[in-house]
Design a protein around this motif. Structure first.
Motif, short mmCIF file in Angstrom:
data_model
loop_
_atom_site.label_atom_id
_atom_site.label_comp_id
_atom_site.label_asym_id
_atom_site.label_seq_id
_atom_site.Cartn_x
_atom_site.Cartn_y
_atom_site.Cartn_z
N LEU A 243 0.85 -1.19 0.00
CA LEU A 243 0.00 0.00 0.00
C LEU A 243 0.89 1.25 0.00
O LEU A 243 1.99 1.23 0.57
CB LEU A 243 -0.90 0.00 1.24
N PRO A 244 0.41 2.33 -0.60
CA PRO A 244 1.20 3.57 -0.58
C PRO A 244 1.33 4.09 0.86
O PRO A 244 0.55 3.68 1.73
CB PRO A 244 0.35 4.55 -1.42
N PRO A 245 2.30 5.00 1.10
CA PRO A 245 2.38 5.62 2.43
C PRO A 245 1.05 6.29 2.76
O PRO A 245 0.28 6.63 1.85
CB PRO A 245 3.48 6.67 2.27
N MET A 246 0.81 6.50 4.03
CA MET A 246 -0.44 7.13 4.50
C MET A 246 -1.67 6.27 4.19
O MET A 246 -2.73 6.77 3.82
CB MET A 246 -0.63 8.52 3.87
N CYS B 249 -7.85 2.47 3.03
CA CYS B 249 -7.87 3.86 2.55
C CYS B 249 -6.45 4.42 2.49
O CYS B 249 -5.56 4.02 3.24
CB CYS B 249 -8.77 4.73 3.42
N THR B 250 -6.27 5.31 1.54
CA THR B 250 -5.00 6.03 1.40
C THR B 250 -5.30 7.52 1.45
O THR B 250 -6.16 8.00 0.70
CB THR B 250 -4.31 5.67 0.07
N MET B 251 -4.59 8.20 2.34
CA MET B 251 -4.89 9.61 2.57
C MET B 251 -3.83 10.53 1.97
O MET B 251 -2.68 10.12 1.81
CB MET B 251 -4.99 9.88 4.08
N GLY B 252 -4.27 11.76 1.66
CA GLY B 252 -3.33 12.78 1.19
C GLY B 252 -3.19 13.85 2.25
O GLY B 252 -3.47 13.61 3.43
N GLN B 253 -2.80 15.05 1.81
CA GLN B 253 -2.63 16.16 2.76
C GLN B 253 -3.98 16.56 3.34
O GLN B 253 -5.02 16.38 2.69
CB GLN B 253 -2.00 17.36 2.04
N GLN B 254 -3.96 17.14 4.51
CA GLN B 254 -5.15 17.69 5.19
C GLN B 254 -6.33 16.72 5.24
O GLN B 254 -7.48 17.10 4.97
CB GLN B 254 -5.58 19.00 4.53
N ASN B 255 -6.00 15.46 5.48
CA ASN B 255 -7.05 14.46 5.69
C ASN B 255 -7.95 14.24 4.47
O ASN B 255 -9.12 13.87 4.62
CB ASN B 255 -7.89 14.86 6.91
N VAL B 256 -7.40 14.52 3.29
CA VAL B 256 -8.19 14.27 2.07
C VAL B 256 -7.96 12.83 1.62
O VAL B 256 -6.82 12.36 1.57
CB VAL B 256 -7.81 15.27 0.96
N CYS B 257 -9.06 12.17 1.27
CA CYS B 257 -8.97 10.76 0.88
C CYS B 257 -8.51 10.65 -0.58
O CYS B 257 -9.18 11.14 -1.49
CB CYS B 257 -10.36 10.14 1.04
N LYS B 258 -7.35 10.01 -0.77
CA LYS B 258 -6.85 9.83 -2.14
C LYS B 258 -7.50 8.61 -2.79
O LYS B 258 -7.82 8.59 -3.97
CB LYS B 258 -5.33 9.62 -2.12
N ASP B 259 -7.63 7.56 -1.97
CA ASP B 259 -8.19 6.32 -2.53
C ASP B 259 -8.82 5.52 -1.38
O ASP B 259 -8.33 5.56 -0.25
CB ASP B 259 -7.08 5.49 -3.20
N LYS C 29 -13.61 4.53 10.11
CA LYS C 29 -12.93 5.29 11.18
C LYS C 29 -11.75 4.50 11.74
O LYS C 29 -10.70 5.07 12.02
CB LYS C 29 -13.93 5.59 12.30
N LEU C 30 -11.94 3.19 11.88
CA LEU C 30 -10.83 2.37 12.41
C LEU C 30 -9.65 2.37 11.42
O LEU C 30 -8.49 2.53 11.82
CB LEU C 30 -11.32 0.94 12.66
N ALA C 31 -9.96 2.24 10.13
CA ALA C 31 -8.89 2.26 9.11
C ALA C 31 -8.16 3.60 9.16
O ALA C 31 -6.93 3.67 9.09
CB ALA C 31 -9.46 1.99 7.73
N LEU C 32 -8.94 4.66 9.28
CA LEU C 32 -8.37 6.02 9.32
C LEU C 32 -7.45 6.19 10.53
O LEU C 32 -6.38 6.80 10.43
CB LEU C 32 -9.55 7.00 9.41
N SER C 33 -7.84 5.62 11.66
CA SER C 33 -7.03 5.75 12.88
C SER C 33 -5.70 4.99 12.74
O SER C 33 -4.78 5.19 13.53
CB SER C 33 -7.80 5.22 14.09
N ARG C 34 -5.63 4.08 11.75
CA ARG C 34 -4.41 3.29 11.58
C ARG C 34 -3.52 3.82 10.46
O ARG C 34 -2.50 3.18 10.13
CB ARG C 34 -4.77 1.85 11.26
N VAL C 35 -3.90 4.92 9.84
CA VAL C 35 -3.11 5.46 8.71
C VAL C 35 -1.70 5.77 9.18
O VAL C 35 -1.51 6.37 10.22
CB VAL C 35 -3.78 6.73 8.13
#
Ligand code: FAD
Length: 287
Positions: free
Chosen positions: A174-177, A201-211, A280-286
Motif C-alpha cells: 500500500l502507498p504511504p499514508m 484507505c490512502t490519505m493525502g494532505q489535510q485528511n483528504v482521501c486519495k483512494d 474510522k478504524l482504518a483512518l485511525s491506523r493510517v
C-alpha cells in the motif's frame, strides 16, 4: 452423518496433484478440511476422490517480495493472526483471521481454502476483496493470476478451474499514508458474519482521501465492493459527516438475505453502521 465413499490421494508434488485432479473425475482438492469435510458429512458434497494438498511442501509461507506480500495458499488462519509483517502492513487480515470460528478451526483452516470455498459470509474473502488481492492459480499448462474482483464469481463459486490449484495470494504494497481495517458483526464470538466490512484507505494532505476500497461480506452472493461509498469519499476530507454520508450509500448494490440471524432490513441498516465504524478504524491506523 458419515460422508459417501471416496478415494483419497496424498500427492507429494504439485504436478502430481494437478495430474490427479485432471485424471480423476469428480475429484476435489482437500486443504484444511474445515469446510469441505463438513459438507461431505452432511452429504451436501460427495466428491468421488479427494486430492489432499497438505502434504505438498512449500505452500505455507508469508514473505515480502518486490512490491507485494506473498501468502502461500496453505497458510493457516492462526499464522496470519500472529504474523508480524501482516500486523504491520495489513492489519485488516489480522482483524479477519482472529474472528474465524474458534482456535481449532484457525489451526487447520487455510487462507486458500477459505478463498476457494467462497462463502459470502466468510471473513478472509471480504478482507481480500478490500485489498483487491491477486490469486495465483496453477494448472497443468502454467499459471494465471486473477484479481479478487474476478476471482469471486457467485455464491460458493470462484473462477478457479476444476483442475487448478490456488498456490498463492498476493497483496500489493500500500502507498504511504494508508490504513486498513475489518470488522465482523455477529451475534456471538466465532459465529459467521451477519454483516462484515473491510476498508483500505490512502490519505493525502489535510485528511483528504486519495483512494479507498470498501468491501462488504454476507450481504450478497459474494463479497461486494461498496463502489458508491468509495466514489463519494475520494477527494473529500474524511470527517464524521462525509463518512456518515458515504455509509448511507453503502447499501446501493447490496442484496442481503433475510434469515434467522437477521432480516434484510436489519442487515441494510448494519451496512451503514459498519461502514462508518470500519472506515474510522482504518483512518485511525493510517501511517
Ligand atoms: C464450526 C466452523 C466455524 C467456522 N467459522 C468461520 C468463521 O467464523 N469465518 C470464516 O471465515 N470461516 C469459518 N469457518 C470456515 C473456515 O474458515 C475454513 O477454514 C475455510 O472456509 C476453508 O478452509 P480449509 O483450508 O479448511 O479448506 P477445505 O475445507 O479443505 O476446502 C474448502 C474448499 O476449497 C477448495 N480448496 C481448498 N484449498 C484449495 C486450493 N489451494 N486450491 C484449490 N481449491 C482449494 C476445496 O476443494 C473445497 O472446495 C468455519 C468452519 C467451521 C467448521
Amino acid at each position: 452423518m458419515t460422508p459417501k465413499k471416496f478415494d483419497y490421494y496424498a500427492p507429494t508434488s504439485i504436478n502430481e496433484a494437478l495430474q490427479l485432479l485432471e485424471e480423476k473425475e469428480e475429484s476435489k482438492v482437500l486443504a484444511g478440511g474445515q469446510s469441505l469435510l463438513a459438507l461431505m458429512k452432511l452429504r451436501l458434497a460427495a466428491p468421488a476422490a479427494l486430492v489432499d494438498i497438505t502434504k505438498l511442501q512449500g505452500l505455507s509461507y508469508i514473505k515480502e517480495e518486490k512490491g507485494y506480500l506473498a501468502i502461500g495458499a496453505l497458510t493457516v488462519h492462526d499464522l496470519i493472526e500472529h504474523d508480524e509483517i501482516i500486523a504491520s502492513k495489513f492489519p485488516i487480515l489480522v482483524d479477519a483471521a482472529t474472528k474465524i470460528g474458534d482456535q481449532q478451526i484457525r489451526n487447520r483452516g487455510t487462507i486458500g481454502g477459505s478463498a476457494c470455498h467462497a462463502d459470502p459470509a466468510a471473513d478472509l474473502p471480504t478482507a481480500l476483496t478490500a485489498l483487491n488481492a491477486s490469486f495465483v492459480l496453477r494448472g497443468r499448462n502454467g499459471e494465471r493470476i486473477v484479481p479478487a474482483t474476478d476471482f469471486f464469481v457467485d455464491l460458493f463459486m470462484t473462477s478457479i478451474g476444476h483442475d487448478e490449484i490456488l498456490t498463492e495470494i498476493r497483496l500489493s504494497n500500500l502507498p504511504p499514508m494508508s490504513g486498513t481495517a475489518y470488522i465482523k458483526h455477529s451475534r456471538r464470538e466465532g459465529d459467521f458474519a451477519i454483516v462484515s466490512t473491510g476498508v483500505v484507505c490512502t490519505m493525502g494532505q489535510q485528511n483528504v482521501c486519495k483512494d479507498v476500497k470498501i468491501a462488504l461480506g454476507a450481504v450478497g452472493p459474494k463479497p461486494l465492493r461498496a463502489t458508491a461509498s468509495e466514489e463519494y469519499l475520494k477527494g473529500k476530507t474524511l470527517d464524521e459527516k462525509t463518512i456518515a454520508e458515504a455509509a448511507e450509500k453503502g447499501v446501493e448494490g447490496a442484496d442481503p438475505p433475510s434469515d434467522i440471524h437477521g432480516s434484510r432490513e436489519y442487515r441494510l441498516d448494519m451496512i451503514k453502521v459498519f461502514i462508518r465504524r470500519t472506515t474510522k478504524l482504518a483512518l485511525s491506523r493510517v501511517k
